[in-house]
Write a protein that holds these residues in place. Structure first.
Motif, PDB file in Angstrom:
ATOM      1  N   PRO A  49       0.821  -1.218   0.000  1.00  0.00           N
ATOM      2  CA  PRO A  49       0.000   0.000   0.000  1.00  0.00           C
ATOM      3  C   PRO A  49       0.855   1.268   0.000  1.00  0.00           C
ATOM      4  O   PRO A  49       1.905   1.322   0.646  1.00  0.00           O
ATOM      5  CB  PRO A  49      -0.802  -0.113   1.297  1.00  0.00           C
ATOM      6  CG  PRO A  49      -0.804  -1.564   1.644  1.00  0.00           C
ATOM      7  CD  PRO A  49       0.512  -2.090   1.152  1.00  0.00           C
ATOM      8  N   LEU A  50       0.385   2.262  -0.739  1.00  0.00           N
ATOM      9  CA  LEU A  50       1.009   3.588  -0.677  1.00  0.00           C
ATOM     10  C   LEU A  50       0.605   4.290   0.614  1.00  0.00           C
ATOM     11  O   LEU A  50       1.430   4.901   1.300  1.00  0.00           O
ATOM     12  CB  LEU A  50       0.571   4.414  -1.895  1.00  0.00           C
ATOM     13  CG  LEU A  50       0.934   5.902  -1.881  1.00  0.00           C
ATOM     14  CD1 LEU A  50       2.441   6.085  -1.904  1.00  0.00           C
ATOM     15  CD2 LEU A  50       0.292   6.616  -3.071  1.00  0.00           C
ATOM     16  N   LEU A  51      -0.679   4.202   0.952  1.00  0.00           N
ATOM     17  CA  LEU A  51      -1.214   4.837   2.158  1.00  0.00           C
ATOM     18  C   LEU A  51      -2.069   3.819   2.907  1.00  0.00           C
ATOM     19  O   LEU A  51      -2.845   3.079   2.290  1.00  0.00           O
ATOM     20  CB  LEU A  51      -2.068   6.056   1.791  1.00  0.00           C
ATOM     21  CG  LEU A  51      -2.711   6.817   2.954  1.00  0.00           C
ATOM     22  CD1 LEU A  51      -1.663   7.634   3.703  1.00  0.00           C
ATOM     23  CD2 LEU A  51      -3.823   7.721   2.456  1.00  0.00           C
ATOM     24  N   GLU A  52      -1.933   3.811   4.222  1.00  0.00           N
ATOM     25  CA  GLU A  52      -2.726   2.890   5.021  1.00  0.00           C
ATOM     26  C   GLU A  52      -3.163   3.588   6.309  1.00  0.00           C
ATOM     27  O   GLU A  52      -2.337   4.196   7.004  1.00  0.00           O
ATOM     28  CB  GLU A  52      -1.910   1.646   5.354  1.00  0.00           C
ATOM     29  CG  GLU A  52      -2.726   0.521   5.962  1.00  0.00           C
ATOM     30  CD  GLU A  52      -1.929  -0.756   6.104  1.00  0.00           C
ATOM     31  OE1 GLU A  52      -2.492  -1.756   6.593  1.00  0.00           O
ATOM     32  OE2 GLU A  52      -0.723  -0.762   5.726  1.00  0.00           O
ATOM     33  N   ALA A  53      -4.460   3.533   6.586  1.00  0.00           N
ATOM     34  CA  ALA A  53      -4.993   4.069   7.840  1.00  0.00           C
ATOM     35  C   ALA A  53      -5.389   2.904   8.730  1.00  0.00           C
ATOM     36  O   ALA A  53      -6.082   1.985   8.280  1.00  0.00           O
ATOM     37  CB  ALA A  53      -6.210   4.956   7.565  1.00  0.00           C
ATOM     38  N   ARG A  54      -4.920   2.960   9.973  1.00  0.00           N
ATOM     39  CA  ARG A  54      -5.213   1.880  10.907  1.00  0.00           C
ATOM     40  C   ARG A  54      -5.844   2.445  12.175  1.00  0.00           C
ATOM     41  O   ARG A  54      -5.214   3.220  12.898  1.00  0.00           O
ATOM     42  CB  ARG A  54      -3.927   1.120  11.267  1.00  0.00           C
ATOM     43  CG  ARG A  54      -3.267   0.397  10.109  1.00  0.00           C
ATOM     44  CD  ARG A  54      -2.002  -0.309  10.572  1.00  0.00           C
ATOM     45  NE  ARG A  54      -1.345  -1.024   9.477  1.00  0.00           N
ATOM     46  CZ  ARG A  54      -0.144  -1.614   9.595  1.00  0.00           C
ATOM     47  NH1 ARG A  54       0.497  -1.582  10.763  1.00  0.00           N
ATOM     48  NH2 ARG A  54       0.398  -2.238   8.561  1.00  0.00           N
ATOM     49  N   ASP A  81     -12.443   4.868  14.437  1.00  0.00           N
ATOM     50  CA  ASP A  81     -11.908   3.550  14.097  1.00  0.00           C
ATOM     51  C   ASP A  81     -11.933   3.299  12.583  1.00  0.00           C
ATOM     52  O   ASP A  81     -12.464   2.294  12.102  1.00  0.00           O
ATOM     53  CB  ASP A  81     -12.688   2.452  14.826  1.00  0.00           C
ATOM     54  CG  ASP A  81     -11.952   1.106  14.794  1.00  0.00           C
ATOM     55  OD1 ASP A  81     -10.710   1.126  14.761  1.00  0.00           O
ATOM     56  OD2 ASP A  81     -12.627   0.065  14.785  1.00  0.00           O
ATOM     57  N   VAL A  82     -11.323   4.207  11.832  1.00  0.00           N
ATOM     58  CA  VAL A  82     -11.302   4.104  10.369  1.00  0.00           C
ATOM     59  C   VAL A  82     -10.076   3.318   9.913  1.00  0.00           C
ATOM     60  O   VAL A  82      -8.947   3.592  10.326  1.00  0.00           O
ATOM     61  CB  VAL A  82     -11.298   5.511   9.731  1.00  0.00           C
ATOM     62  CG1 VAL A  82     -10.889   5.438   8.260  1.00  0.00           C
ATOM     63  CG2 VAL A  82     -12.678   6.137   9.853  1.00  0.00           C
ATOM     64  N   ASN A  83     -10.326   2.334   9.061  1.00  0.00           N
ATOM     65  CA  ASN A  83      -9.272   1.508   8.480  1.00  0.00           C
ATOM     66  C   ASN A  83      -9.466   1.420   6.965  1.00  0.00           C
ATOM     67  O   ASN A  83     -10.577   1.146   6.510  1.00  0.00           O
ATOM     68  CB  ASN A  83      -9.319   0.083   9.044  1.00  0.00           C
ATOM     69  CG  ASN A  83      -9.081   0.030  10.527  1.00  0.00           C
ATOM     70  OD1 ASN A  83      -7.949  -0.050  10.987  1.00  0.00           O
ATOM     71  ND2 ASN A  83     -10.160   0.065  11.312  1.00  0.00           N
ATOM     72  N   PHE A  84      -8.419   1.681   6.208  1.00  0.00           N
ATOM     73  CA  PHE A  84      -8.475   1.456   4.768  1.00  0.00           C
ATOM     74  C   PHE A  84      -7.065   1.491   4.193  1.00  0.00           C
ATOM     75  O   PHE A  84      -6.120   1.961   4.832  1.00  0.00           O
ATOM     76  CB  PHE A  84      -9.367   2.483   4.059  1.00  0.00           C
ATOM     77  CG  PHE A  84      -8.779   3.859   3.946  1.00  0.00           C
ATOM     78  CD1 PHE A  84      -8.025   4.234   2.838  1.00  0.00           C
ATOM     79  CD2 PHE A  84      -8.986   4.795   4.946  1.00  0.00           C
ATOM     80  CE1 PHE A  84      -7.484   5.503   2.728  1.00  0.00           C
ATOM     81  CE2 PHE A  84      -8.448   6.068   4.848  1.00  0.00           C
ATOM     82  CZ  PHE A  84      -7.695   6.429   3.734  1.00  0.00           C
ATOM     83  N   SER A 142      -5.831   8.722  18.225  1.00  0.00           N
ATOM     84  CA  SER A 142      -5.145   7.434  18.227  1.00  0.00           C
ATOM     85  C   SER A 142      -5.169   6.871  16.812  1.00  0.00           C
ATOM     86  O   SER A 142      -5.907   7.345  15.951  1.00  0.00           O
ATOM     87  CB  SER A 142      -5.820   6.457  19.203  1.00  0.00           C
ATOM     88  OG  SER A 142      -7.173   6.234  18.824  1.00  0.00           O
ATOM     89  N   GLY A 143      -4.332   5.852  16.588  1.00  0.00           N
ATOM     90  CA  GLY A 143      -4.284   5.210  15.289  1.00  0.00           C
ATOM     91  C   GLY A 143      -2.996   5.506  14.546  1.00  0.00           C
ATOM     92  O   GLY A 143      -2.130   6.260  15.018  1.00  0.00           O
ATOM     93  N   GLN A 144      -2.858   4.913  13.371  1.00  0.00           N
ATOM     94  CA  GLN A 144      -1.658   5.051  12.557  1.00  0.00           C
ATOM     95  C   GLN A 144      -2.015   5.507  11.148  1.00  0.00           C
ATOM     96  O   GLN A 144      -3.063   5.155  10.607  1.00  0.00           O
ATOM     97  CB  GLN A 144      -0.911   3.714  12.465  1.00  0.00           C
ATOM     98  CG  GLN A 144      -0.321   3.218  13.773  1.00  0.00           C
ATOM     99  CD  GLN A 144       0.371   1.882  13.576  1.00  0.00           C
ATOM    100  OE1 GLN A 144      -0.272   0.884  13.206  1.00  0.00           O
ATOM    101  NE2 GLN A 144       1.675   1.841  13.794  1.00  0.00           N
ATOM    102  N   ILE A 145      -1.106   6.292  10.558  1.00  0.00           N
ATOM    103  CA  ILE A 145      -1.193   6.680   9.143  1.00  0.00           C
ATOM    104  C   ILE A 145       0.142   6.298   8.518  1.00  0.00           C
ATOM    105  O   ILE A 145       1.174   6.925   8.805  1.00  0.00           O
ATOM    106  CB  ILE A 145      -1.451   8.187   8.961  1.00  0.00           C
ATOM    107  CG1 ILE A 145      -2.721   8.615   9.682  1.00  0.00           C
ATOM    108  CG2 ILE A 145      -1.535   8.537   7.474  1.00  0.00           C
ATOM    109  CD1 ILE A 145      -2.905  10.123   9.750  1.00  0.00           C
ATOM    110  N   LEU A 146       0.142   5.258   7.698  1.00  0.00           N
ATOM    111  CA  LEU A 146       1.376   4.768   7.101  1.00  0.00           C
ATOM    112  C   LEU A 146       1.484   5.254   5.661  1.00  0.00           C
ATOM    113  O   LEU A 146       0.623   4.946   4.827  1.00  0.00           O
ATOM    114  CB  LEU A 146       1.422   3.237   7.138  1.00  0.00           C
ATOM    115  CG  LEU A 146       1.861   2.587   8.457  1.00  0.00           C
ATOM    116  CD1 LEU A 146       0.796   2.801   9.533  1.00  0.00           C
ATOM    117  CD2 LEU A 146       2.108   1.090   8.265  1.00  0.00           C
TER     118      LEU A 146
END
Length: 565
Positions: free
Chosen positions: A302-307, A325-328, A361-365
């Motif tokens: 993935p170029l971008l990932e939201a966790r 709680d968004v994931n994509f 909270s969460g991650q943005i990769l």
């Protein structure tokens, strides 16, 4: 029966420029007439002529008869008495039309007091009734709200309440649903139609949304360059358009291209030229572009990932979840569509992904790197890789800088110190978005809406990003300009290997542009999948509601869906 409104030979000029040219129109009592065409075709000038709101330097000729009175020769005092009482108008942008320092209730009360002579207490009571009539939630509380405390759709309802407060005989609605969500658009049009019928009110509807007008108007008149090119009963005009320009608008409109996708073909564009003073139109469809299969794209990293992204705001002393709680994932070379109503969290999510807002909270990769904990010093080199194209390029472009100054500043901020290299990249990108080089010395206000959006695209791409967030990038554009911009975005996607996060309330645009789609409701992703699957077999009730509100997608229950699949 005599028409309520009759316009004969209307001419409107501003200096040497003719905005309206020999226009004839009639509007019957209780009828809805749609006036459609591109920006600058004379629609709004016609509406403002009826209300006597054109500037003093405008030259006006012809005749506008309203109930036997020529409005163009009516004394100013009598025209003021008609305006707001017998003839009302709903403007396109309620945020700029409503007074920001007065409550919405006070603004309705003023109209009722001036035109009907009601006392303040009676006017306030009537204001609450009107807000209830336009289905504003909790009107007894929101009557004391200021405009900024309401959503776009709610502000538009307030404008309609003000416009119908005195039960006018004629309502002029100038793009009343532009930039509103599709479900809100449908409700606003249904509201206007219901009020029209209950009050025996005539409606002159000004719009560039052909699909919406085909559902609601009794008759449609098509304008271009100040002239009326075609006028017919709605069903006949859309089933058998006579004029080449009308056929071009329909060919460029995604509403009438239900099954088309960008991988199948580019959109048809309208080309216009003047021959002996008359406009001549031709249709042009660019060659189909080839892109890698989606299965091949999503097989990579993935170029971008939201966790598990979570973003909240404090409102009225309470914590409100804007993103929950968004994931994509979004892959290189992919376009992901993001749809949902105003206030669902789309813009909050997009700004969070760009680290313009802070996450709870969460991650943005981004390319595998979590950018959430990074300090600003480490974010700066990454920002050039993710850029945004905004809905309103005029508001997002510095009015005090030339186009060259705007683009040059972007490069300098992103560390391009060599002036010669900056000039090369500016010339290359301005040429690539289809603007002449002399545009670089002009200011934002000197361009049309479509040209300003091209400047916005140039600004986003000049840093050579990998991901571009398109936040309602074509929602305020005319059908023909929208087709040009979407074709341009596809060409640039192929040329530069771009990925798009495409946010829009226009489901037809998302259906055309996206490989996969995310459906957002109340801060959560309630459905996701390949765009074809989501459109044909929506699983979530909210997705079915969104698609049904377009008018051409109809879903009843899951059992019937399975049977028809």
């Amino acid at each position: 029966m005599k028409p309520l409104l009759s316009i004969k030979g209307l001419n409107v000029g501003f200096g040497q420029q003719r905005a309206v040219n020999s226009l004839d129109l009639t509007l019957a009592r209780g009828q809805m007439l749609a006036l459609v065409g591109e920006s600058g075709c004379g629609k709004s000038a016609t509406a403002l002529s009826i209300l006597g709101l054109l500037p003093d330097y405008a030259n006006i000729g012809g005749e506008i008869m309203f109930e036997g009175q020529n409005l163009l020769t009516l004394p100013a005092k009598k025209l003021r008495q008609l305006r707001g009482k017998d003839i009302s108008m709903v403007f396109q942008e309620p945020m700029t039309s409503l007074n920001p320092v007065h409550t919405v209730g006070d603004q309705i009360v003023e109209s009722l007091s001036v035109h009907l002579g009601l006392s303040r207490s009676l006017a306030r009571k009537r204001a609450i009734e009107l807000l209830e009539l336009v289905e504003l939630p909790r009107p007894e509380i929101r009557v004391d709200y200021y405009p900024h405390q309401l959503s776009g759709g709610q502000r538009q309802r307030v404008m309609i309440a003000m416009a119908v407060a005195c039960e006018p005989k004629l309502l002029i609605a100038d793009e009343p649903t532009t930039a509103l969500d599709v479900t809100v658009q449908g409700r606003i049009m249904a509201l206007i139609d219901r009020l029209r019928k209950s009050m025996s009110m005539s409606v002159l509807m000004i719009s560039h949304d052909l699909g919406l007008m085909s559902q609601w108007a009794d008759e449609v008149a098509v304008m271009f360059g100040g002239r009326k090119l075609e006028h017919n009963v709605t069903a006949e005009l859309f089933s058998q358009p006579r004029h080449e320009y009308t056929r071009g608008l329909m060919a460029a409109s995604l509403h009438y291209q239900q099954n088309v996708h960008y991988r199948q073909r580019c959109l048809t564009e309208i080309r216009a030229q003047q021959l002996q003073g008359e406009p001549v139109f031709s249709l042009f469809t660019p060659p189909t572009l080839s892109f890698p299969p989606l299965a091949e794209i999503v097989d990579a990293r993935p170029l971008l990932e939201a966790r598990h992204l979570h973003v909240s705001f404090q409102q009225g002393g309470e914590s409100v979840d804007a993103v929950s709680d968004v994931n994509f994932t979004l892959f290189k070379g992919e376009t992901v569509g993001l749809v949902g109503e105003s206030g669902c969290g789309k813009s909050t999510l997009s700004r969070t992904l760009l680290r313009l807002l802070t996450t709870d909270s969460g991650q943005i990769l981004l390319n595998g790197i979590d950018i959430v904990p990074l300090p600003e010093s480490q974010l700066t080199p990454l920002r050039s890789k993710v850029q945004m194209i905004f809905q309103d390029p005029f508001a997002s472009l510095n009015p005090r800088q030339t186009v060259k100054g705007i683009l040059d500043r972007v490069l300098r901020v992103n560390g391009v110190k060599d002036k010669h290299l900056r000039n090369q990249r500016i010339l290359a990108i301005i040429d690539r978005v289809g603007l002449p080089q002399h545009s670089l010395d002009r200011y934002a206000h000197e361009f049309s809406g479509g040209q300003r959006q091209r400047i916005g695209i140039a600004r986003a791409l000049i840093t050579q990003p990998e991901l571009v967030v398109c936040d309602e990038a074509v929602s305020a554009l005319d059908v023909s300009i929208q087709a040009q911009i979407l074709n341009l975005l596809l060409e640039l996607k192929k040329e530069f290997g771009l990925s798009y996060l495409f946010i829009s309330h226009n489901l037809d645009v998302v259906r055309y542009m996206a490989d996969r789609v995310l459906v957002m409701q109340k801060g959560k992703i309630v459905e996701s999948g390949e765009v074809q699957n989501v459109w044909q077999r929506p699983q979530h009730a909210y997705t079915r509601e969104l698609l049904s509100s377009v008018g051409k997608y109809q879903f009843t229950d899951e059992k019937q869906q399975r049977e028809s699949a």
